[in-house]
Motif scaffolding. Structure first.
Motif, PDB file in Angstrom:
ATOM      1  N   ARG A 115      10.687 -24.043   0.506  1.00 23.37           N
ATOM      2  CA  ARG A 115      12.056 -24.462   0.184  1.00 23.37           C
ATOM      3  C   ARG A 115      12.870 -23.274  -0.312  1.00 23.37           C
ATOM      4  N   ASN A 116      13.255 -22.414   0.590  1.00 23.61           N
ATOM      5  CA  ASN A 116      14.116 -21.294   0.227  1.00 23.61           C
ATOM      6  C   ASN A 116      15.099 -21.040   1.363  1.00 23.61           C
ATOM      7  N   ALA A 117      16.046 -20.162   1.104  1.00 20.25           N
ATOM      8  CA  ALA A 117      17.128 -19.922   2.065  1.00 20.25           C
ATOM      9  C   ALA A 117      16.602 -19.357   3.388  1.00 20.25           C
ATOM     10  N   LYS A 118      15.576 -18.513   3.323  1.00 14.83           N
ATOM     11  CA  LYS A 118      15.064 -17.861   4.525  1.00 14.83           C
ATOM     12  C   LYS A 118      14.479 -18.868   5.503  1.00 14.83           C
ATOM     13  N   TYR A 119      13.751 -19.853   4.979  1.00 13.64           N
ATOM     14  CA  TYR A 119      13.061 -20.807   5.840  1.00 13.64           C
ATOM     15  C   TYR A 119      13.635 -22.221   5.709  1.00 13.64           C
ATOM     16  N   LEU A 120      14.904 -22.320   5.335  1.00 11.21           N
ATOM     17  CA  LEU A 120      15.486 -23.621   5.031  1.00 11.21           C
ATOM     18  C   LEU A 120      15.319 -24.619   6.169  1.00 11.21           C
ATOM     19  N   HIS A 121      15.730 -24.247   7.375  1.00 10.31           N
ATOM     20  CA  HIS A 121      15.729 -25.205   8.486  1.00 10.31           C
ATOM     21  C   HIS A 121      14.368 -25.285   9.186  1.00 10.31           C
ATOM     22  N   LEU A 122      13.814 -24.137   9.561  1.00 14.17           N
ATOM     23  CA  LEU A 122      12.519 -24.125  10.221  1.00 14.17           C
ATOM     24  C   LEU A 122      11.433 -24.608   9.259  1.00 14.17           C
ATOM     25  N   GLY A 123      11.510 -24.181   8.009  1.00 11.88           N
ATOM     26  CA  GLY A 123      10.519 -24.585   7.022  1.00 11.88           C
ATOM     27  C   GLY A 123      10.573 -26.063   6.721  1.00 11.88           C
ATOM     28  N   ARG A 124      11.783 -26.601   6.634  1.00 16.01           N
ATOM     29  CA  ARG A 124      11.924 -28.035   6.348  1.00 16.01           C
ATOM     30  C   ARG A 124      11.347 -28.874   7.484  1.00 16.01           C
ATOM     31  N   ALA A 125      11.625 -28.493   8.717  1.00 14.77           N
ATOM     32  CA  ALA A 125      11.097 -29.220   9.868  1.00 14.77           C
ATOM     33  C   ALA A 125       9.573 -29.153   9.902  1.00 14.77           C
ATOM     34  N   SER A 126       9.029 -27.979   9.606  1.00 13.61           N
ATOM     35  CA  SER A 126       7.574 -27.810   9.603  1.00 13.61           C
ATOM     36  C   SER A 126       6.933 -28.651   8.512  1.00 13.61           C
ATOM     37  N   ALA A 127       7.531 -28.644   7.332  1.00  8.52           N
ATOM     38  CA  ALA A 127       6.976 -29.389   6.200  1.00  8.52           C
ATOM     39  C   ALA A 127       7.002 -30.892   6.463  1.00  8.52           C
ATOM     40  N   LYS A 128       8.112 -31.391   7.004  1.00 10.63           N
ATOM     41  CA  LYS A 128       8.219 -32.825   7.273  1.00 10.63           C
ATOM     42  C   LYS A 128       7.237 -33.260   8.361  1.00 10.63           C
TER      43      LYS A 128
END
Length: 230
Positions: free
Chosen positions: A108-121
């Motif tokens: 949950r940070n600015a660098k991975y906001l979108h790709l990271g959120r999709a991966s986590a969900k």
């Protein structure tokens, strides 16, 4: 988090920081290239002396070795076997790709906001069923190993939702109950304080031998997973 903010945060509190122990253990005699957890099991007095030195020096911070066996039993054993049973090698590889992507960019940070959120969900969805099955298997394993199986079941039912992740506490609660220790609580990620509920009751303080006990629970649960999904 600034130094002043951190100083104000830990004032009059005792904080356990996960990780960052290796260099201190090397000064205590741990050779390079060995598994820190195994070395701690063989030299429990070293980590206890290290923590005692921090307290005697007036610090409020104790360092602890990484301890995530309970959660990774689901991610690394139960879930892959379940998906291999359902869909063979293709689905098994697909699950591991989702899980690995979450580990790499699911922050949950600015660098991975979108790709990271999709991966986590996506990882949350893939692990929803396996984590709950694994929590039950860990509880059964506690009974088989003559640990506190009744408390494992009680804490699993009570604290399995005490985490920001919908899945992590499913397994951690069973392990915490079986061992009679408390996990979770406030953590610091990349300099930011993240408030988290606790898991389990602090019947006693965690000790190096808990690594071995948790490994035994993991092996037992892995065996049950193999019998059920293999």
């Amino acid at each position: 988090m600034t130094k002043q903010e951190f100083r104000e945060f830990y004032q009059n509190k005792l904080i356990y920081l996960d990780g960052a122990t290796g260099s201190n253990l090397q000064k205590a005699g741990m050779p390079t290239g060995v598994c820190p957890e195994q070395w701690i099991l063989e030299h429990p007095d070293a980590i206890l002396e290290l923590q005692r030195a921090f307290v005697e020096a007036g610090t409020n911070i104790l360092y602890a070795p990484t301890f995530t066996v309970a959660e990774n039993t689901s991610d690394g054993v139960t879930a892959p076997l379940l998906y291999l049973m359902i869909g063979g090698v293709p689905l098994g590889f697909c699950y591991k790709a989702i899980n690995t992507l979450d580990s790499m960019v699911g922050y949950r940070n600015a660098k991975y906001l979108h790709l990271g959120r999709a991966s986590a969900k996506l990882d949350d969805a893939a692990n929803w069923l396996p984590s709950r099955i694994c929590g039950l298997l860990l509880t059964v394993s506690a009974f088989l190993l003559r640990l506190d199986g009744k408390n494992a079941w009680r804490i699993f039912r009570r604290d399995r939702r005490n985490h920001l992740s919908p899945n992590s506490a499913q397994t951690e609660s069973a392990a915490a109950g079986a061992l009679g220790i408390q996990l979770g609580g406030t953590h610091i990620y990349f300099g930011d304080v993240v408030e988290k509920p606790t898991i389990g009751d602090a019947v006693r303080l965690a000790e190096p031998e808990d690594i071995r006990r948790t490994n035994c629970i993991m092996f037992a649960a892995s065996g049950l997973s193999l019998l059920g999904f293999g």
